[in-house]
Design an enzyme around this catalytic site. Structure first.
Site, PDB file in Angstrom:
ATOM      1  N   GLU A 126      -5.428   3.165 -40.618  1.00 21.99           N
ATOM      2  CA  GLU A 126      -5.670   4.189 -39.363  1.00 21.99           C
ATOM      3  C   GLU A 126      -4.653   4.121 -38.567  1.00 21.99           C
ATOM      4  O   GLU A 126      -3.697   3.125 -38.338  1.00 21.99           O
ATOM      5  CB  GLU A 126      -7.073   3.637 -38.800  1.00 21.99           C
ATOM      6  CG  GLU A 126      -8.190   4.349 -39.252  1.00 21.99           C
ATOM      7  CD  GLU A 126      -8.524   5.693 -38.771  1.00 21.99           C
ATOM      8  OE1 GLU A 126      -7.273   6.211 -38.393  1.00 21.99           O
ATOM      9  OE2 GLU A 126      -9.380   6.408 -38.574  1.00 21.99           O
ATOM     10  N   ASP A 127      -4.748   5.172 -37.667  1.00 22.52           N
ATOM     11  CA  ASP A 127      -3.801   5.433 -36.668  1.00 22.52           C
ATOM     12  C   ASP A 127      -4.226   4.536 -35.449  1.00 22.52           C
ATOM     13  O   ASP A 127      -3.556   3.744 -34.811  1.00 22.52           O
ATOM     14  CB  ASP A 127      -3.642   6.788 -36.383  1.00 22.52           C
ATOM     15  CG  ASP A 127      -4.762   7.655 -35.981  1.00 22.52           C
ATOM     16  OD1 ASP A 127      -5.832   6.969 -36.104  1.00 22.52           O
ATOM     17  OD2 ASP A 127      -4.864   9.016 -35.588  1.00 22.52           O
ATOM     18  N   PHE A 166      -4.722   7.522 -22.820  1.00 23.09           N
ATOM     19  CA  PHE A 166      -4.590   8.696 -23.718  1.00 23.09           C
ATOM     20  C   PHE A 166      -3.247   8.683 -24.257  1.00 23.09           C
ATOM     21  O   PHE A 166      -2.133   8.740 -23.371  1.00 23.09           O
ATOM     22  CB  PHE A 166      -5.152   9.955 -23.421  1.00 23.09           C
ATOM     23  CG  PHE A 166      -4.933  10.971 -24.746  1.00 23.09           C
ATOM     24  CD1 PHE A 166      -6.052  10.983 -25.517  1.00 23.09           C
ATOM     25  CD2 PHE A 166      -3.807  11.915 -24.731  1.00 23.09           C
ATOM     26  CE1 PHE A 166      -5.766  11.940 -26.613  1.00 23.09           C
ATOM     27  CE2 PHE A 166      -3.711  12.822 -25.665  1.00 23.09           C
ATOM     28  CZ  PHE A 166      -4.761  12.873 -26.686  1.00 23.09           C
ATOM     29  N   GLY A 181      -3.869  11.619 -38.747  1.00 18.33           N
ATOM     30  CA  GLY A 181      -3.231  10.670 -37.812  1.00 18.33           C
ATOM     31  C   GLY A 181      -2.359   9.540 -38.390  1.00 18.33           C
ATOM     32  O   GLY A 181      -1.444   9.137 -37.576  1.00 18.33           O
ATOM     33  N   ASP A 201      -2.100  12.938 -31.743  1.00 13.53           N
ATOM     34  CA  ASP A 201      -1.721  14.322 -31.435  1.00 13.53           C
ATOM     35  C   ASP A 201      -2.513  14.527 -30.212  1.00 13.53           C
ATOM     36  O   ASP A 201      -3.473  14.074 -29.877  1.00 13.53           O
ATOM     37  CB  ASP A 201      -2.322  15.420 -32.493  1.00 13.53           C
ATOM     38  CG  ASP A 201      -3.896  15.635 -32.338  1.00 13.53           C
ATOM     39  OD1 ASP A 201      -4.339  14.352 -32.694  1.00 13.53           O
ATOM     40  OD2 ASP A 201      -4.402  16.483 -32.211  1.00 13.53           O
ATOM     41  N   LYS A 214      -7.435  -0.177 -28.864  1.00 16.36           N
ATOM     42  CA  LYS A 214      -7.626  -0.015 -27.572  1.00 16.36           C
ATOM     43  C   LYS A 214      -8.728  -1.093 -27.566  1.00 16.36           C
ATOM     44  O   LYS A 214     -10.019  -0.712 -27.568  1.00 16.36           O
ATOM     45  CB  LYS A 214      -8.161   0.952 -26.892  1.00 16.36           C
ATOM     46  CG  LYS A 214      -6.961   2.202 -27.209  1.00 16.36           C
ATOM     47  CD  LYS A 214      -7.671   3.510 -26.637  1.00 16.36           C
ATOM     48  CE  LYS A 214      -6.724   4.491 -26.531  1.00 16.36           C
ATOM     49  NZ  LYS A 214      -6.901   5.840 -26.230  1.00 16.36           N
ATOM     50  N   ARG A 242       2.473  14.867 -32.938  1.00 13.47           N
ATOM     51  CA  ARG A 242       2.490  13.930 -34.239  1.00 13.47           C
ATOM     52  C   ARG A 242       3.818  13.701 -34.599  1.00 13.47           C
ATOM     53  O   ARG A 242       3.991  12.714 -34.934  1.00 13.47           O
ATOM     54  CB  ARG A 242       1.779  14.674 -35.257  1.00 13.47           C
ATOM     55  CG  ARG A 242       0.039  14.995 -34.915  1.00 13.47           C
ATOM     56  CD  ARG A 242      -0.666  15.369 -36.195  1.00 13.47           C
ATOM     57  NE  ARG A 242      -1.828  15.943 -36.221  1.00 13.47           N
ATOM     58  CZ  ARG A 242      -2.907  15.017 -35.792  1.00 13.47           C
ATOM     59  NH1 ARG A 242      -2.974  13.850 -35.936  1.00 13.47           N
ATOM     60  NH2 ARG A 242      -4.145  15.816 -35.932  1.00 13.47           N
ATOM     61  N   ASP A 290     -10.455   3.136 -31.554  1.00 11.07           N
ATOM     62  CA  ASP A 290     -10.743   3.481 -29.912  1.00 11.07           C
ATOM     63  C   ASP A 290     -12.219   2.825 -29.637  1.00 11.07           C
ATOM     64  O   ASP A 290     -12.214   1.570 -29.690  1.00 11.07           O
ATOM     65  CB  ASP A 290     -10.645   4.913 -30.005  1.00 11.07           C
ATOM     66  CG  ASP A 290     -11.029   5.290 -28.295  1.00 11.07           C
ATOM     67  OD1 ASP A 290     -10.297   4.538 -27.433  1.00 11.07           O
ATOM     68  OD2 ASP A 290     -11.535   6.250 -28.014  1.00 11.07           O
TER      69      ASP A 290
HETATM   70  P1  5GP Z   1     -13.013   5.895 -32.524  1.00 11.05           P
HETATM   71  O1  5GP Z   1     -13.967   6.544 -33.506  1.00 11.05           O
HETATM   72  O2  5GP Z   1     -12.528   4.655 -32.864  1.00 11.05           O
HETATM   73  O3  5GP Z   1     -13.592   6.046 -31.194  1.00 11.05           O
HETATM   74  O4  5GP Z   1     -11.897   7.093 -32.637  1.00 11.05           O
HETATM   75  C1  5GP Z   1     -10.825   7.331 -33.349  1.00 11.05           C
HETATM   76  C2  5GP Z   1     -10.214   8.469 -33.443  1.00 11.05           C
HETATM   77  O5  5GP Z   1     -10.218   9.071 -31.981  1.00 11.05           O
HETATM   78  C3  5GP Z   1      -8.831   8.423 -34.022  1.00 11.05           C
HETATM   79  O6  5GP Z   1      -8.717   8.456 -35.205  1.00 11.05           O
HETATM   80  C4  5GP Z   1      -8.095   9.471 -32.965  1.00 11.05           C
HETATM   81  O7  5GP Z   1      -8.168  10.470 -33.780  1.00 11.05           O
HETATM   82  C5  5GP Z   1      -8.693   9.648 -31.974  1.00 11.05           C
HETATM   83  N1  5GP Z   1      -8.246   8.801 -30.601  1.00 11.05           N
HETATM   84  C6  5GP Z   1      -8.544   7.817 -29.926  1.00 11.05           C
HETATM   85  N2  5GP Z   1      -7.846   7.741 -29.008  1.00 11.05           N
HETATM   86  C7  5GP Z   1      -6.842   8.243 -29.073  1.00 11.05           C
HETATM   87  C8  5GP Z   1      -5.823   8.464 -28.114  1.00 11.05           C
HETATM   88  O8  5GP Z   1      -5.477   7.783 -27.122  1.00 11.05           O
HETATM   89  N3  5GP Z   1      -4.808   9.612 -28.517  1.00 11.05           N
HETATM   90  C9  5GP Z   1      -5.191  10.442 -29.646  1.00 11.05           C
HETATM   91  N4  5GP Z   1      -4.003  11.254 -29.690  1.00 11.05           N
HETATM   92  N5  5GP Z   1      -6.071  10.479 -30.258  1.00 11.05           N
HETATM   93  C10 5GP Z   1      -7.116   9.248 -29.983  1.00 11.05           C
HETATM   94 MG    MG Z   2      -7.713   8.992 -37.045  1.00 12.23          MG
END
Ligand code: 5GP
Ligand code: MG
Length: 178
Positions: free
Chosen positions: A102-103, A155, A48, A162, A134, A168, A106
């Site tokens: 990081e992208d 989302f 990402g 993606d 977020k 992407r 969440d």
């Molecule tokens: P976390 O572990 O912080 O809950 O999630 C991180 C990962 O969830 C990110 O690296 C990404 O791959 C995915 N992710 C979380 N929110 C989104 C979103 O709104 N869109 C997309 N495409 N991926 C997300």
């Molecule tokens: Mg990621």
């Protein structure tokens, strides 16, 4: 309102190319001043973050290196949680200032596991730079050092992120139309 169809869903424009460019320059400027003389190693988390990492690094003007890691997920033994293991990291990081790129953050669980895993390799310091955060979704007690944008808990796709592998390549960020 500009919209785009990715696979079977419709998304509308959230962040334009210009907004993204300006925000990334601000993040880079802060890193340039905070980490001057620290010879940081940027670790971009694939897939990402590839676009964010590329644009961020063009605005970094202090001596630094970049490498790429991937997180392999597998089902953990405890409480049905997913365990993520880092792979692709061939550099030694002991004694170094590491900046995770990081992208999106969440829930924060991915970053938390990454921090845990990298800590065992004895870096001097680990900082986190994320393109998106977020805040409403965050469930971990984490210090995120650099954030380009805080966004609502919806989302999104584009700019490296993606939907089922698609989208992407979009140069802007789009949010799901409900
Ligand atoms: P976390 O572990 O912080 O809950 O999630 C991180 C990962 O969830 C990110 O690296 C990404 O791959 C995915 N992710 C979380 N929110 C989104 C979103 O709104 N869109 C997309 N495409 N991926 C997300
Ligand atoms: Mg990621």
């Amino acid at each position: 309102m500009k919209t785009v169809k990715v696979k079977d869903k419709e998304f509308s424009l959230l962040l334009s190319e210009d907004q993204i460019k300006i925000a990334i320059k601000k993040v880079a400027d802060r890193i340039n001043s905070d980490l001057d003389g620290k010879n940081p190693l940027f670790l971009a988390v694939l897939n990402g973050s590839f676009m964010f990492a590329a644009d961020l690094m063009k605005d970094i003007n202090i001596p630094s290196q970049i490498s790429f890691v991937k997180l392999a997920s597998y089902d953990g033994m405890q409480s049905g949680g997913t365990v993520k293991e880092v792979f692709g990291l061939s550099e030694r990081i002991d004694g170094r200032t590491v900046v995770i790129v990081e992208d999106i953050v969440d829930s924060g669980r991915t970053i938390q596991q990454l921090l845990f895993s990298l800590s065992s390799r004895n870096p001097a310091e680990i900082r986190i730079a994320t393109f998106l955060l977020k805040p409403e979704a965050l469930q971990c007690d984490l210090k995120i050092d650099y954030v380009a944008f805080e966004i609502p808990n919806d989302f999104i796709v584009g700019y490296g992120l993606d939907y089922d592998g698609y989208g992407r390549n979009l140069s802007e960020v789009y949010t799901l139309v409900h």
